[in-house]
Design a protein around this motif. Structure first.
Motif, PDB file in Angstrom:
ATOM      1  N   MET A   1      -5.016  46.510 -17.158  1.00 54.88           N
ATOM      2  CA  MET A   1      -4.028  45.509 -17.489  1.00 54.88           C
ATOM      3  C   MET A   1      -4.050  44.399 -16.428  1.00 54.88           C
ATOM      4  O   MET A   1      -4.166  44.663 -15.249  1.00 54.88           O
ATOM      5  N   VAL A   2      -3.946  43.176 -16.896  1.00 54.86           N
ATOM      6  CA  VAL A   2      -3.973  42.001 -16.041  1.00 54.86           C
ATOM      7  C   VAL A   2      -2.686  41.213 -16.247  1.00 54.86           C
ATOM      8  O   VAL A   2      -2.212  41.075 -17.374  1.00 54.86           O
ATOM      9  N   LYS A   3      -2.149  40.694 -15.138  1.00 52.58           N
ATOM     10  CA  LYS A   3      -0.964  39.847 -15.217  1.00 52.58           C
ATOM     11  C   LYS A   3      -1.160  38.679 -14.255  1.00 52.58           C
ATOM     12  O   LYS A   3      -1.426  38.894 -13.077  1.00 52.58           O
ATOM     13  N   ILE A   4      -1.026  37.461 -14.780  1.00 56.00           N
ATOM     14  CA  ILE A   4      -1.116  36.254 -13.967  1.00 56.00           C
ATOM     15  C   ILE A   4       0.236  35.566 -14.007  1.00 56.00           C
ATOM     16  O   ILE A   4       0.786  35.357 -15.091  1.00 56.00           O
ATOM     17  N   GLU A  13       4.236  33.662 -17.115  1.00 53.18           N
ATOM     18  CA  GLU A  13       3.504  34.922 -17.026  1.00 53.18           C
ATOM     19  C   GLU A  13       2.499  35.055 -18.157  1.00 53.18           C
ATOM     20  O   GLU A  13       2.797  34.742 -19.305  1.00 53.18           O
ATOM     21  N   ILE A  14       1.325  35.518 -17.809  1.00 50.74           N
ATOM     22  CA  ILE A  14       0.257  35.793 -18.759  1.00 50.74           C
ATOM     23  C   ILE A  14      -0.111  37.261 -18.598  1.00 50.74           C
ATOM     24  O   ILE A  14      -0.378  37.715 -17.493  1.00 50.74           O
ATOM     25  N   GLU A  25      -9.874  31.104 -18.756  1.00 50.32           N
ATOM     26  CA  GLU A  25      -9.895  31.555 -20.152  1.00 50.32           C
ATOM     27  C   GLU A  25      -8.541  32.139 -20.545  1.00 50.32           C
ATOM     28  O   GLU A  25      -8.013  31.844 -21.611  1.00 50.32           O
ATOM     29  N   LEU A  26      -7.991  32.966 -19.673  1.00 51.93           N
ATOM     30  CA  LEU A  26      -6.693  33.585 -19.951  1.00 51.93           C
ATOM     31  C   LEU A  26      -5.582  32.531 -19.986  1.00 51.93           C
ATOM     32  O   LEU A  26      -4.687  32.586 -20.818  1.00 51.93           O
ATOM     33  N   ASN A  30      -3.459  31.220 -23.577  1.00 47.15           N
ATOM     34  CA  ASN A  30      -2.001  31.294 -23.647  1.00 47.15           C
ATOM     35  C   ASN A  30      -1.368  29.909 -23.751  1.00 47.15           C
ATOM     36  O   ASN A  30      -0.193  29.738 -23.455  1.00 47.15           O
ATOM     37  N   TYR A  31      -2.158  28.939 -24.161  1.00 50.56           N
ATOM     38  CA  TYR A  31      -1.700  27.572 -24.453  1.00 50.56           C
ATOM     39  C   TYR A  31      -1.051  26.881 -23.259  1.00 50.56           C
ATOM     40  O   TYR A  31      -0.109  26.113 -23.408  1.00 50.56           O
TER      41      TYR A  31
END
Length: 108
Positions: A1-4, A13-14, A25-26, A30-31
């Motif tokens: 799991m990744v969270k930015i 938050e992404i 890309e992430l 997520n616009y």
């Protein structure tokens, strides 16, 4: 799991279940509008992110990042979102002041 988490975009938050992907890309999936003047090819530093926390969750510097670092265009805590892959975990970043868009309201 990744969270930015983008600190100066109101802690936007992404989250993603896929790791090993480029940070930009992430962000774009997520616009979220993020500068990338060279088309994500590592030829400039317009997509630069400032890493506040979670740098250990990123892959090693690429040749392009090493080049810009040697020229003084990337500091120790800065990476190129178009070159950097996030392996896993959480990443807290900021948009660099010189790469902010005029049409977006940034937080402190």
């Amino acid at each position: 799991m990744v969270k930015i988490i983008i600190e100066n975009l109101n802690h936007e938050e992404i989250s993603s279940s896929s790791s090993g992907r480029k940070v930009i890309e992430l962000i774009h999936e997520n616009y979220i509008d993020w500068m990338h003047a060279c088309g994500k090819k590592g030829r400039c530093t317009s997509c630069k992110m400032i890493v506040i926390k979670g740098g250990e969750n990123l892959d090693e510097l690429t040749d392009r990042e090493e080049f810009f670092k040697s020229k003084g265009r990337l500091k120790t805590n800065e990476r190129l979102t178009c070159q950097t892959k996030i392996k896993q975990g959480e990443l807290l970043i900021r948009v660099a002041d010189e790469n902010k868009f005029p049409h977006i309201s940034y937080s402190d």
